[in-house]
Design a protein around this motif. Sequence first.
Motif, PDB file in Angstrom:
ATOM      1  N   ASP A  22      -6.642 -44.983 -15.229  1.00 33.69           N
ATOM      2  CA  ASP A  22      -6.118 -43.844 -14.482  1.00 33.69           C
ATOM      3  C   ASP A  22      -4.849 -44.183 -13.709  1.00 33.69           C
ATOM      4  O   ASP A  22      -4.138 -43.284 -13.262  1.00 33.69           O
ATOM      5  N   ARG A  68      -8.141 -52.003  -7.392  1.00 34.80           N
ATOM      6  CA  ARG A  68      -7.205 -50.881  -7.220  1.00 34.80           C
ATOM      7  C   ARG A  68      -6.423 -51.134  -5.943  1.00 34.80           C
ATOM      8  O   ARG A  68      -6.999 -51.254  -4.850  1.00 34.80           O
ATOM      9  N   ARG A 112      -4.380 -49.216 -23.066  1.00 36.88           N
ATOM     10  CA  ARG A 112      -4.416 -49.117 -21.613  1.00 36.88           C
ATOM     11  C   ARG A 112      -2.990 -49.131 -21.051  1.00 36.88           C
ATOM     12  O   ARG A 112      -2.068 -49.659 -21.689  1.00 36.88           O
TER      13      ARG A 112
END
Length: 208
Positions: A22, A68, A112
């Motif tokens: 994402d 992240r 990815r």
Amino acid sequence: MSRWKFELTCTAFNKTQLPAPDVPEIALVGRSNVGKSTLINALLNRTSKKIAHVSSTPGKTRSLNFYRVTADSPDACVFSLVDLPGYGYAARSRDERDSWWRLIDQYFEGDRPILFVVHLIDFRHGPLAADEELIEWLDRLDMPRLVVFTKGDKLPKGKAKSTYGKYMKDGLVSLAPPSVTGGKNDAEVDRLRDVVEQAVRDLRVDMN
């Protein structure tokens, strides 16, 4: 100086456990015992309570760990720092080495949003045979890489400059001049954060 906020979002031991992509990803890779966990803790400002386990046993990490990261820069730079298992540990069995390459293949071939690879190299030794193998493989994938030297504090200061010059003269390819990290070299870690953020911005624009 930018500070990074982070959370460990996923630990994957196989393809089915990889998270849905994402945000842009940056993969950290290096030989076993190169100092990858130490550098991750430094980048994420974890000096007391370490998030990445530092071990004297090579080949300890067997999973892909996704962190992240949100940088508190003006454009709120967000990306995932992906800690890949170390390679080149001679004591591993053939099956273990094949398993390593299989997992790495599945990650890189999985469509990815990988912006670039941070390739950690021990400053004392320079690129060894296993590093050269990785470099050739990344070249075949046309994958950009940023070289970071680790354990720079293990060499005498008087020898560091000539050693750095030799590696660069030998044709080491990197997105930016390699940082030399190690010990309490906080200024170099700060510079590395800035280099990573700028590379994220530049390559993110190229991908759009």
